[in-house]
Design a protein around this motif. Structure first.
Motif, PDB file in Angstrom:
ATOM      1  N   ASP A  72       0.817 -52.261  19.299  1.00  0.00           N
ATOM      2  CA  ASP A  72       1.330 -52.367  20.666  1.00  0.00           C
ATOM      3  C   ASP A  72       1.219 -50.991  21.321  1.00  0.00           C
ATOM      4  OD1 ASP A  72       2.793 -52.602  23.002  1.00  0.00           O
ATOM      5  OD2 ASP A  72       4.258 -53.973  22.124  1.00  0.00           O
ATOM      6  N   SER A  73       0.320 -50.827  22.271  1.00  0.00           N
ATOM      7  CA  SER A  73       0.053 -49.510  22.857  1.00  0.00           C
ATOM      8  C   SER A  73       1.190 -49.007  23.742  1.00  0.00           C
ATOM      9  CB  SER A  73      -1.254 -49.541  23.658  1.00  0.00           C
ATOM     10  OG  SER A  73      -1.173 -50.466  24.715  1.00  0.00           O
ATOM     11  N   LYS A  74       2.184 -49.850  24.020  1.00  0.00           N
ATOM     12  CA  LYS A  74       3.347 -49.410  24.793  1.00  0.00           C
ATOM     13  C   LYS A  74       4.356 -48.663  23.919  1.00  0.00           C
ATOM     14  CE  LYS A  74       4.437 -53.597  26.030  1.00  0.00           C
ATOM     15  NZ  LYS A  74       3.368 -54.313  25.298  1.00  0.00           N
ATOM     16  N   GLU A  75       4.311 -48.907  22.641  1.00  0.00           N
ATOM     17  CA  GLU A  75       5.344 -48.393  21.736  1.00  0.00           C
ATOM     18  C   GLU A  75       5.310 -46.868  21.543  1.00  0.00           C
ATOM     19  OE1 GLU A  75       8.743 -49.743  19.500  1.00  0.00           O
ATOM     20  OE2 GLU A  75       7.434 -50.647  21.014  1.00  0.00           O
ATOM     21  N   PRO A  76       4.142 -46.204  21.454  1.00  0.00           N
ATOM     22  CA  PRO A  76       4.149 -44.744  21.239  1.00  0.00           C
ATOM     23  C   PRO A  76       4.943 -43.960  22.276  1.00  0.00           C
ATOM     24  CG  PRO A  76       1.975 -45.608  20.777  1.00  0.00           C
ATOM     25  CD  PRO A  76       2.766 -46.748  21.364  1.00  0.00           C
ATOM     26  N   LEU A  77       4.888 -44.367  23.542  1.00  0.00           N
ATOM     27  CA  LEU A  77       5.651 -43.654  24.569  1.00  0.00           C
ATOM     28  C   LEU A  77       7.156 -43.806  24.340  1.00  0.00           C
ATOM     29  CD1 LEU A  77       5.386 -41.983  27.190  1.00  0.00           C
ATOM     30  CD2 LEU A  77       5.585 -44.133  28.460  1.00  0.00           C
ATOM     31  N   ILE A  78       7.565 -44.994  23.927  1.00  0.00           N
ATOM     32  CA  ILE A  78       8.983 -45.241  23.642  1.00  0.00           C
ATOM     33  C   ILE A  78       9.455 -44.373  22.489  1.00  0.00           C
ATOM     34  CG2 ILE A  78      10.648 -46.984  22.874  1.00  0.00           C
ATOM     35  CD1 ILE A  78       8.833 -49.087  24.266  1.00  0.00           C
ATOM     36  N   LEU A  98      14.893 -36.337  30.926  1.00  0.00           N
ATOM     37  CA  LEU A  98      13.543 -36.747  30.533  1.00  0.00           C
ATOM     38  C   LEU A  98      13.323 -38.173  31.021  1.00  0.00           C
ATOM     39  CD1 LEU A  98      11.108 -35.729  28.659  1.00  0.00           C
ATOM     40  CD2 LEU A  98      12.145 -37.142  26.886  1.00  0.00           C
ATOM     41  N   TYR A  99      12.157 -38.417  31.639  1.00  0.00           N
ATOM     42  CA  TYR A  99      11.866 -39.797  32.039  1.00  0.00           C
ATOM     43  C   TYR A  99      10.389 -40.105  31.784  1.00  0.00           C
ATOM     44  CZ  TYR A  99       9.870 -37.993  36.438  1.00  0.00           C
ATOM     45  OH  TYR A  99       9.115 -37.340  37.368  1.00  0.00           O
ATOM     46  N   PRO A 100      10.081 -41.357  31.439  1.00  0.00           N
ATOM     47  CA  PRO A 100       8.710 -41.727  31.070  1.00  0.00           C
ATOM     48  C   PRO A 100       7.871 -42.157  32.268  1.00  0.00           C
ATOM     49  CG  PRO A 100      10.183 -43.544  30.601  1.00  0.00           C
ATOM     50  CD  PRO A 100      11.039 -42.429  31.151  1.00  0.00           C
ATOM     51  N   ASP A 101       6.601 -41.807  32.226  1.00  0.00           N
ATOM     52  CA  ASP A 101       5.597 -42.287  33.175  1.00  0.00           C
ATOM     53  C   ASP A 101       4.707 -43.255  32.390  1.00  0.00           C
ATOM     54  OD1 ASP A 101       3.347 -42.708  34.724  1.00  0.00           O
ATOM     55  OD2 ASP A 101       3.215 -40.645  35.443  1.00  0.00           O
ATOM     56  N   VAL A 102       5.017 -44.547  32.517  1.00  0.00           N
ATOM     57  CA  VAL A 102       4.346 -45.555  31.689  1.00  0.00           C
ATOM     58  C   VAL A 102       2.861 -45.644  32.011  1.00  0.00           C
ATOM     59  CG1 VAL A 102       4.281 -48.017  31.117  1.00  0.00           C
ATOM     60  CG2 VAL A 102       6.486 -46.865  31.434  1.00  0.00           C
ATOM     61  N   LYS A 103       2.502 -45.511  33.282  1.00  0.00           N
ATOM     62  CA  LYS A 103       1.102 -45.664  33.687  1.00  0.00           C
ATOM     63  C   LYS A 103       0.201 -44.630  33.020  1.00  0.00           C
ATOM     64  CE  LYS A 103      -1.917 -45.899  37.748  1.00  0.00           C
ATOM     65  NZ  LYS A 103      -1.974 -45.865  39.240  1.00  0.00           N
ATOM     66  N   TYR A 104       0.660 -43.376  32.962  1.00  0.00           N
ATOM     67  CA  TYR A 104      -0.174 -42.299  32.442  1.00  0.00           C
ATOM     68  C   TYR A 104       0.249 -41.823  31.055  1.00  0.00           C
ATOM     69  CZ  TYR A 104      -2.078 -42.130  37.153  1.00  0.00           C
ATOM     70  OH  TYR A 104      -2.679 -42.457  38.346  1.00  0.00           O
ATOM     71  N   MET A 105       1.192 -42.544  30.419  1.00  0.00           N
ATOM     72  CA  MET A 105       1.641 -42.209  29.063  1.00  0.00           C
ATOM     73  C   MET A 105       2.125 -40.761  28.981  1.00  0.00           C
ATOM     74  SD  MET A 105       1.444 -44.649  26.625  1.00  0.00           S
ATOM     75  CE  MET A 105       0.939 -43.926  25.072  1.00  0.00           C
ATOM     76  N   LYS A 106       3.009 -40.391  29.909  1.00  0.00           N
ATOM     77  CA  LYS A 106       3.555 -39.043  29.945  1.00  0.00           C
ATOM     78  C   LYS A 106       5.076 -39.087  29.933  1.00  0.00           C
ATOM     79  CE  LYS A 106       0.040 -36.724  32.801  1.00  0.00           C
ATOM     80  NZ  LYS A 106      -0.155 -36.006  34.093  1.00  0.00           N
ATOM     81  N   GLN A 120       2.296 -35.015  27.246  1.00  0.00           N
ATOM     82  CA  GLN A 120       1.308 -36.091  27.226  1.00  0.00           C
ATOM     83  C   GLN A 120       1.376 -36.806  25.885  1.00  0.00           C
ATOM     84  OE1 GLN A 120      -1.178 -37.197  29.729  1.00  0.00           O
ATOM     85  NE2 GLN A 120      -0.856 -38.842  28.255  1.00  0.00           N
ATOM     86  N   VAL A 121       1.481 -38.118  25.923  1.00  0.00           N
ATOM     87  CA  VAL A 121       1.603 -38.912  24.700  1.00  0.00           C
ATOM     88  C   VAL A 121       0.319 -39.717  24.487  1.00  0.00           C
ATOM     89  CG1 VAL A 121       2.923 -40.705  23.505  1.00  0.00           C
ATOM     90  CG2 VAL A 121       4.101 -39.063  25.018  1.00  0.00           C
ATOM     91  N   MET A 122      -0.164 -39.720  23.263  1.00  0.00           N
ATOM     92  CA  MET A 122      -1.272 -40.578  22.855  1.00  0.00           C
ATOM     93  C   MET A 122      -0.862 -41.297  21.579  1.00  0.00           C
ATOM     94  SD  MET A 122      -4.552 -38.052  23.416  1.00  0.00           S
ATOM     95  CE  MET A 122      -4.872 -37.309  25.022  1.00  0.00           C
TER      96      MET A 122
END
Length: 221
Positions: A72-78, A98-106, A120-122
């Motif tokens: 699930d590619s959404k999970e790494p940002l979480i 701290l707040y997440p930018d889901v579109k750019y994985m930041k 930056q999260v990958m």
């Protein structure tokens, strides 16, 4: 989580899964052809309450031999957000928010001394021997993320890179220069630019994914 058996990919984003002898569709947030997505592989689905979707399930994890891997590619940002909220510390300066930018994985944040932070999260579920890697195919998206991170570092931002490994059977990471030499060169340039690079290994179970530990730390954090 709902256990099933992977059947096949219908298209880039939809897979068919056998659950209790019934065939159901599941959404695949990671649309690349992962080598372990094979017919009969044990997998786990997460139920999603969204009437606007074609399917009520996300494909969350799949077994690669004996290792359960989150796809699930959404999970790494979480996971990265949870880790940074608890562990982030730079020269004694912790995060105020701290707040997440889901579109750019930041992750965008500010320290208690009012310094802006961009992380930056990958994410990757790929491995060769005992090493995780990126990418599986040439990726303009990953290159653009690195280019932007390097630019932000150049103009004075506190920038960091966190690569979340969605499996626990690896001990390190490498940039796959045979597939994408541009990405590998940019990773090296980011390192030379003294951008902190953390490789965060995770463990995956039928209940979800959690952070395990940093297995490689480049330039410190």
């Amino acid at each position: 989580m709902i256990q099933g058996f992977f059947s096949r990919k219908v298209n880039r984003r939809i897979a068919e899964i056998v659950v209790d002898d019934n065939l159901v569709e599941a959404y695949m947030s990671n649309g690349i052809d992962l080598p372990f997505l094979k017919s009969g592989a044990v997998c786990f689905l997460r139920e999603v309450d969204n009437n606007n979707r074609r399917t009520s399930y996300d494909l969350f994890s799949v077994y690669d031999k004996d290792t359960l891997v989150c796809v699930d590619s959404k999970e790494p940002l979480i996971i990265a957000e949870m880790w940074c909220r608890e562990k982030y510390n730079h020269d004694g300066d912790s995060l105020a928010y701290l707040y997440p930018d889901v579109k750019y994985m930041k992750l965008h944040g500010r320290t208690k001394t009012n310094k802006d932070v961009i992380i930056q999260v990958m994410g990757t579920s790929l491995k060769h021997d005992r090493l995780a890697y990126l990418p599986e195919i040439p990726s303009r998206s990953l290159i653009e993320k690195l280019e932007n991170l390097i630019y932000q570092k150049r103009i004075g931002m506190d920038t960091r890179l966190m690569i979340v490994v969605c499996r626990d059977d690896v001990d390190g990471f490498f940039a796959n220069d045979e597939v994408d030499s541009d990405f590998a060169e940019l990773m090296e340039f980011a390192f030379d630019s003294e951008i902190p690079i953390d490789i965060l290994r995770c463990s995956v179970s039928d209940n979800g994914m959690r952070a395990d530990r940093i297995i490689s730390n480049m330039n410190g954090i």
